[in-house]
Design a protein around this motif. Structure first.
Motif, PDB file in Angstrom:
ATOM      1  N   TYR A  70       0.835  -1.213   0.000  1.00 28.59           N
ATOM      2  CA  TYR A  70       0.000   0.000   0.000  1.00 28.59           C
ATOM      3  C   TYR A  70       0.867   1.259   0.000  1.00 28.59           C
ATOM      4  O   TYR A  70       0.623   2.205  -0.758  1.00 28.59           O
ATOM      5  N   ALA A 107      -3.590   2.395  -4.759  1.00 30.40           N
ATOM      6  CA  ALA A 107      -3.124   1.838  -3.484  1.00 30.40           C
ATOM      7  C   ALA A 107      -4.303   1.382  -2.630  1.00 30.40           C
ATOM      8  O   ALA A 107      -4.272   0.298  -2.030  1.00 30.40           O
ATOM      9  N   ILE A 116       2.812   1.352  -3.586  1.00 27.25           N
ATOM     10  CA  ILE A 116       1.946   1.625  -4.748  1.00 27.25           C
ATOM     11  C   ILE A 116       1.528   3.088  -4.740  1.00 27.25           C
ATOM     12  O   ILE A 116       1.505   3.759  -5.775  1.00 27.25           O
ATOM     13  N   GLY A 117       1.191   3.597  -3.570  1.00 27.35           N
ATOM     14  CA  GLY A 117       0.779   5.000  -3.459  1.00 27.35           C
ATOM     15  C   GLY A 117       1.915   5.934  -3.113  1.00 27.35           C
ATOM     16  O   GLY A 117       1.670   7.037  -2.601  1.00 27.35           O
TER      17      GLY A 117
END
Length: 638
Positions: free
Chosen positions: A149, A183, A152-153
């Motif tokens: 998370y 995310a 991805i973000g």
């Protein structure tokens, strides 16, 4: 060397980089992060070289003693041939990606934070594969989900958030929103899988009275347990594996995860985290061997996902999304293998895939880096002239994933197709068809990026620097020669990898004549060659994009659209209705509150803070009391 050093080194790196970032200016934070993973790799290598047939089991401390589980659950690490292989992949490929990132992320303002997150991911992944119990594995499982998370973000504000150019800043803001949504999508969809994992753990404990993996391996066959209970437990674990490995129906998060920096795609979504589902099934082989129905579900979900990913990759335009859908498809191959109890074939493809897919992602990152963040393959072409080294290593990756001899994918994919041929003709046909499609979409990727004339608008793209070339070169060598670790007997080999892994996991023995194996190999190679020739023809004619298959592929078979219409849109409508009711209820309640508070508002006018106002109030009060008393007296006298 104790096993706890493996996750400890990257955990220390994470703690230092996230808590004391100012102590690591410039590239020093990246160097520290890379050094910690290298240290873990050296420990993994020492343990691998000194390994015996007896698994190592090291307990650190007792966890949850005599609590709800009514059993002592320890924090401990378990090393056998399967986990030894996984820690080599995680730390070895992970170190190469860290080194690559030193250059790729060098201009990012959050450079140190990026390496902190990478270190955290590596530590959690090591805990996942070394855990001696399902609850401890779940700790690593959730840890890599959190790291995923965060990574991805990572560009939650966009890549150009600090630019002074208003247009770039606006584009960066939209990109940041898209990255944040990707995310969140990955995190939420994985919670469905996590629920399945937890239910599986609860049921396994109910059936066997323990969640220790070594104990379960001993008790599984000797303890009398209802087959239906084992089947259900395995199906619950499969839900967890589906979520983490992006299999149908929880697959749509993985292509969107390409929003993260390219090294993230190479590490998490090619070589390590997304293979955790395959690892879970292989690690739980003692249960799946007793659950034929659940195993069949694993195989068929893998086969259908392999086909879905291949069809979705045919006409994508993002250089990374082609590879993302390819990852979905290749993971399907692995699931198909472990579902057919060909655990060694599935894990061997996990190994070779880590080599060639990490290579392809990092090569794509070099192209993106050279073209100033351009990711549309329609804006590329002829890149071999500008990036000759990256072109050569990319070609090695394409040949490996296409199953061309002698590259690694040829050996690992062949073993899966042979297992499918022996167990299920339908799955074999699907697997062979996916091999053809794989060669086509990867050939298309190669021709659009590297051949033809340059179609971009970036003047003089440059090849990768030495810091990026070294990891690319090592991965290219592994992708080329890694298959030689498991040469089959029908071509004169001794199945060295199968023999090694067979000390920890039961081997699937083929009962296929050598002549039949030669025929199957010829068909697989023919599928790869035909797919590449088809890609070359498509590059000249460009007919796919204009047909219905092209539209279907570009939209990933409309699975996201289906989810949006069937789940997201009704959820948004329901949320809007509740919001309207909430706002209406708030209006009524606020109106009542205002009416009830109105008299009080009048009295507050007297609370001015001025002494003279209070004196007037006292005088008027006294006058009213005297007047009331006088009227009452007069009334009584009358």
């Amino acid at each position: 060397m104790p096993l706890y050093l493996l996750p400890l080194f990257p955990l220390l790196g994470f703690a230092l980089l996230i808590c004391l970032p100012r102590l690591f200016p410039g590239k020093s934070g990246g160097l520290l992060g890379s050094a910690t993973v290298l240290a873990s790799f050296l420990v993994a290598l020492v343990r691998f070289l000194g390994q015996t047939d007896v698994p190592a089991h090291e307990t650190l401390w007792t966890w949850l003693p005599n609590m709800a589980l009514n059993a002592n659950l320890s924090v401990g690490f378990y090393l056998d041939q399967l986990s030894a292989l996984m820690i080599l992949i995680i730390t070895g490929v992970g170190f190469l990606i860290h080194v690559y990132s030193l250059s790729y992320m060098s201009h990012d303002p959050k450079f140190t934070r990026f390496f902190a997150f990478l270190n955290f991911f590596v530590a959690m992944m090591l805990i996942l594969v070394l855990a001696d119990s399902y609850p401890l594995m779940f700790v690593g499982w959730e840890g890599v989900g959190t790291a995923s998370y965060l990574l991805i973000g990572f560009w939650y504000a966009g890549r150009h958030a600090d630019t002074t150019n208003p247009q770039l800043a606006d584009d960066s803001n939209r990109e940041g929103i898209s990255n944040s949504n990707a995310a969140r999508k990955a995190f939420i969809m994985n919670r469905i899988g996590d629920l399945g994992f937890m239910l599986g753990m609860f049921l396994i404990y109910k059936l066997y009275g323990t969640l220790s993996i070594p104990e379960l391996a001993e008790r599984a066959e000797s303890t009398r347990v209802a087959v239906a209970g084992i089947e259900l437990a395995c199906l619950f674990l499969l839900v967890g594996a589906i979520g983490k490995s992006g299999q149908l129906p929880l697959t749509t998060w993985l292509p969107d995860a390409m929003a993260g920096p390219t090294p993230v795609s190479a590490l998490i979504h090619a070589a390590t985290m997304v293979t955790a589902g395959v690892y879970l099934v292989a690690r739980s082989h003692f249960l799946y061997d007793l659950a034929p129905t659940a195993s069949l579900w694993v195989a068929w979900i893998g086969g259908l996902t392999a086909l879905y990913g291949a069809l979705s990759a045919l006409n994508q335009h993002d250089i990374k999304k082609i590879l993302a859908y390819s990852t979905v498809s290749q993971l399907g191959y692995m699931f198909m293998a472990v579902g057919l109890h060909a655990y060694s074939a599935g894990v061997f493809h996990l190994l070779t895939h880590a080599f060639f897919k990490a290579l392809l992602f990092l090569a794509a990152g070099a192209v993106i880096h050279a073209l100033h963040d351009q990711q549309d393959v329609r804006q590329m072409g002829g890149m071999r002239k500008f990036m000759p080294f990256t072109h050569l290593v990319s070609l090695a990756g394409v040949l490996a994933i296409s199953g061309i001899p002698i590259w690694s994918g040829f050996f690992s994919k062949d073993a899966i197709l042979a297992a499918a041929y022996e167990s299920s003709p339908f799955l074999y046909v699907i697997g062979l068809g996916v091999a053809l499609l794989t060669a086509f979409y990867m050939g298309r990727w190669y021709f659009l990026v590297w051949r033809g004339e340059y179609r971009g608008n970036v003047a003089h793209p440059h090849d990768a620097d030495l810091t990026m070339k070294v990891p690319l070169g090592i991965l290219a060598a592994l992708a080329t020669f890694g298959g030689l670790l498991n040469i089959p007997s029908f071509i004169g080999g001794n199945h060295a990898f199968d023999t090694y892994l067979g000390r920890a996991i039961p081997l699937h023995t083929h009962e296929i004549a050598a002549s039949t194996e030669w025929l199957l190999t010829g068909l697989a190679v023919a599928a790869g060659v035909i797919g590449l020739l088809w890609a070359a023809s498509e590059h000249r004619r460009r007919s796919l994009a204009d047909g219905p298959l092209g539209a279907l592929s570009t939209n990933a078979l409309y699975l996201d659209v289906l989810y949006d219409n069937a789940v997201s849109a009704p959820s948004r409508t329901l949320a809007g209705a509740f919001d309207s009711v909430d706002r209406g209820t708030d209006g009524v309640i606020n109106g009542i509150a205002r009416n009830a508070g109105a008299p009080g508002g009048l009295f507050t006018l007297w609370q001015s803070g001025f002494v003279r106002a209070y004196a007037v109030s006292m005088l008027l009060g006294t006058a009213l009391m005297l007047g009331y008393w006088a009227l009452k007296t007069i009334g009584s006298g009358a």
